[in-house]
Design an enzyme around this catalytic site. Sequence first.
Site, PDB file in Angstrom:
ATOM      1  N   GLU A   1       0.741  -1.169  -0.040  1.00 37.02           N
ATOM      2  CA  GLU A   1      -0.111  -0.061   0.114  1.00 37.02           C
ATOM      3  C   GLU A   1       0.959   1.312  -0.066  1.00 37.02           C
ATOM      4  O   GLU A   1       1.734   1.407   0.851  1.00 37.02           O
ATOM      5  CB  GLU A   1      -0.823  -0.019   1.109  1.00 37.02           C
ATOM      6  CG  GLU A   1      -1.942   1.147   1.243  1.00 37.02           C
ATOM      7  CD  GLU A   1      -3.132   0.743   2.218  1.00 37.02           C
ATOM      8  OE1 GLU A   1      -3.257  -0.222   2.653  1.00 37.02           O
ATOM      9  OE2 GLU A   1      -3.489   2.000   2.609  1.00 37.02           O
TER      10      GLU A   1
ATOM     11  N   ASP B   1       4.216 -14.688  11.544  1.00 33.47           N
ATOM     12  CA  ASP B   1       2.864 -15.030  11.056  1.00 33.47           C
ATOM     13  C   ASP B   1       1.866 -14.087  11.134  1.00 33.47           C
ATOM     14  O   ASP B   1       1.415 -13.816  12.373  1.00 33.47           O
ATOM     15  CB  ASP B   1       2.778 -16.481  11.432  1.00 33.47           C
ATOM     16  CG  ASP B   1       1.357 -17.052  11.116  1.00 33.47           C
ATOM     17  OD1 ASP B   1       0.542 -16.266  10.679  1.00 33.47           O
ATOM     18  OD2 ASP B   1       0.990 -18.048  11.522  1.00 33.47           O
TER      19      ASP B   1
END
Length: 438
Positions: free
Chosen positions: A85, A296
């Site tokens: 982004e 993760d």
Amino acid sequence: MHNIISGFSKLSKSEKIDWLLATYFTNQDSAKTLVQQYWNSDDKLQKLHDEFIENTITNYYLPLGVAPNFLINDTLYAIPMAIEESSVVAAASKAAKFWLERGGFKAEVISTEKIGQVHFIYEGDTSKLEAFFREVKPKLIKDTASITKNMERRGGGILDIELRNKTEDLPNYYQLHATFETLDAMGANFINSCLEQFATSFKTEALQFKDFNEDERNITIVMSILSNYVPECLVRAEVSCNIEDLKSKDIPNPQEFAKKFKQAVSIAEIEPYRAVTHNKGIMNGIDAVVLATGNDFRAVEAGVHAYAAKDGKYSSLTHCSIDNGVFKFWIEIPLALGTVGGLTSLHPLVKFAMEMLQKPNAKDLMQIVAVAGLAQNFGAVKSLTTTGIQEGHMKMHLMNILNQFEATLVEKNKLVEHFKTHTVTHSAVVDAIEALRK
Ligand code: MEV
């Protein structure tokens, strides 16, 4: 149905690609060129990445950016961020610089406990199960000795195991609810190995427990798995300064700014529709660092959002106060992160990111990640309550639009200059490109 294939995983990488191209692509040559363009020229490095998962055909790039000037507990960090982004790294860097001039970020780890559960079905007398659990608990721990040896030597291991009766929610459902200290490891493999051993020992010992009848002896282990909800693995990060010190180029009236900023945070605290977007902005910062450091991000996302709803209603992860002329803004979040094991010791760019962060331990990394989330949220709420989000966002997005139109370097330079004094919207950029190309 002619596209069904069996034994796909057993094909070689090039056979897999050939099958895919022949089955789904019209222009096979260009698709193949694309796939191969993303292979690393170093075969050994490519093989390392190929072997992270099954059926790898190529690499999927995300930019790795850096947000410098983060002062956290008086240490300066340049924070690595993997994210697509366009405005995220710019916003983080801007917030870092803003707070650098105002004392920096303070962060502290509150707790580091991880959780795992053995979910089982027991049909019988609860008091007998409780007696069995009391008797078998030391053996459950003893039977994991070979798994816990190294972790214990370093000061971690199993903290406790509890029997939990959940039969009010689901008939005959009980848990072994276990807590762990996994130090610098995220601990998923360690926890899951311990849990599976607990389950085996629990079931085997139950078969021999003399007070159980035939039905009670036959405990059904449904599953053994860690929980990604870690409300006792908490970190807090904070910024604060006198309201007058908020004054800057973008904040001409600090009293008004602080008041509106606090109102925006209060809205996110009570309104779930806003809270989700508010927290999404926080996760822009958190996920980018979690990803860059080989952790993760799905586990972190799941745990963080559950925490945001811990009081029964989804709410903001950040909070703001104004007391005696002091503006304070803070975040408190659960983060189960590792700095050893997993991808952290395998992915060369993760090792690079860790070195950039001065080889943090898991607690340091929890603090850095929490700060990245807080900084991102500060940047977003500051923009939202002052200029609006689109100004900065579209400025950063300008290059993406120019790339969509395959603008040349000369065109890019001219248009970047032009949009320094004009508002960037998609149609304004299209008009400007067309005008330039006429
Ligand atoms: C966009 O990725 C994130 C924001 O929507 C966050 C927010 O609204 O606070 C700008």
